[in-house]
Scaffold this active site. Structure first.
Site, mmCIF file in Angstrom:
data_model
loop_
_atom_site.group_PDB
_atom_site.id
_atom_site.type_symbol
_atom_site.label_atom_id
_atom_site.label_comp_id
_atom_site.label_asym_id
_atom_site.label_seq_id
_atom_site.Cartn_x
_atom_site.Cartn_y
_atom_site.Cartn_z
ATOM 1 N N GLY A 281 0.818 -1.203 0.000
ATOM 2 C CA GLY A 281 0.000 0.000 0.000
ATOM 3 C C GLY A 281 0.852 1.252 0.000
ATOM 4 N N ASP A 282 0.256 2.362 0.435
ATOM 5 C CA ASP A 282 0.956 3.645 0.406
ATOM 6 C C ASP A 282 2.171 3.656 1.332
ATOM 7 O OD1 ASP A 282 -0.835 5.251 -1.385
ATOM 8 O OD2 ASP A 282 -2.301 4.684 0.131
ATOM 9 N N LEU B 141 5.347 21.334 -8.084
ATOM 10 C CA LEU B 141 4.664 22.115 -7.055
ATOM 11 C C LEU B 141 3.863 21.214 -6.119
ATOM 12 C CD1 LEU B 141 3.206 24.973 -9.298
ATOM 13 C CD2 LEU B 141 5.236 25.115 -7.839
ATOM 14 N N ASN C 69 6.086 4.485 0.390
ATOM 15 C CA ASN C 69 6.893 5.459 1.117
ATOM 16 C C ASN C 69 8.258 4.880 1.476
ATOM 17 O OD1 ASN C 69 7.691 6.672 4.028
ATOM 18 N ND2 ASN C 69 6.654 8.229 2.802
ATOM 19 N N GLU D 42 2.484 6.952 6.957
ATOM 20 C CA GLU D 42 3.483 6.602 7.959
ATOM 21 C C GLU D 42 3.669 7.763 8.932
ATOM 22 O OE1 GLU D 42 5.124 3.430 8.077
ATOM 23 O OE2 GLU D 42 3.371 3.179 6.791
#
Length: 250
Positions: free
Chosen positions: A11-12, A164, A16, A219
């Site tokens: 997952g995310d 950005l 990370n 996290e």
């Protein structure tokens, strides 16, 4: 050496960890990165239109084309998707893993409703480009991607190759920034309907009562001052041809 592409399966949070490992390598030695979304929420992968089915996602990860994307940094840590503070960070940190296994991304929405009445806005000083102001916010998100927290759309127009951040503030303070109505698909949009968005390559936030905890791609991370910097085109990432996260000059 000799590795051309790595596939991050998870997952995310897994993304990370992979991004932080790759960013420690010299730019000329960083392999391409691909995503196999088999985590709980998969917010970045969902917003990027990466296939949900593992077999299709794996084929795309192996055969897909890699594009240069931006990577965010806060202090010494890197992130690919979203850094969130305030209400969103509390919800992400306090959602039980057992509940996520049962409800998936919906676990974050349920936890948000339960935590709503106990949450107090965070007061601090923020510098965004030419703006420098003090005030309080219910939630703040520094976005490279578009959504977090199990499907909460925070920055619907964010791009990962424009250099950005999309900085999103959910606040009732009279700040010198135009307010927009938050999308109803987001729980934050229902709870705090007005948000303010700015775009900038650098952001600094100092909470009045520090240190505070934020979430980087889900996290936890704590600091007394958060200094954000965007690294433009720092990583080659495999994305679908129809992904909305890349600009017209892809």
């Amino acid at each position: 050496d000799g590795i051309d592409r790595v596939i991050a399966g998870g997952g995310d949070g897994t993304l990370n960890l992979m991004v932080n490992a790759l960013m420690k390598l010299p730019a000329e030695k960083r392999p391409e990165m691909a995503i196999l979304p088999v985590g709980t929420a998969n917010d970045f992968a969902t917003a990027a239109f990466i296939p949900e089915q593992p077999r299709q996602a794996l084929i795309a990860a192996i055969d897909g084309f890699a594009s240069r994307v931006d990577i965010g940094q806060v202090n010494e840590r890197y992130f690919l998707n979203v850094a969130s503070g305030g209400f969103g960070a509390v919800v992400t940190a306090e959602t039980p893993p057992e509940l996520k296994e049962i409800l998936g991304g919906g676990a974050y929405a349920l936890t948000g409703l339960l935590k709503l009445f106990d949450f107090q806005p965070i007061y601090g000083t923020m510098k965004i480009g030419e703006y420098c102001f003090e005030g309080s916010s219910f939630a703040t998100a520094v976005c490279n991607g578009r959504q977090a927290g199990g499907g909460m759309v925070l920055a619907p127009d964010a791009l990962v190759d424009d250099g950005l951040f999309d900085i999103v503030l959910y606040t009732l303070d009279n700040l010198p920034i135009p307010a927009t109505l938050a999308p109803p698909s987001s729980i934050l949009g229902w709870l705090f309907p007005f948000k303010k968005i700015l775009r900038a390559p650098e952001v600094e936030f100092t909470p009045e009562e520090g240190p505070r905890q934020i979430n980087l791609d889900g996290e936890p991370y704590s600091a007394e001052t958060f200094r954000f910097t965007m690294h433009h085109g720092a990583l080659s990432l495999v994305l679908p041809p129809d992904t909305p996260l890349l600009g017209e000059d892809r």
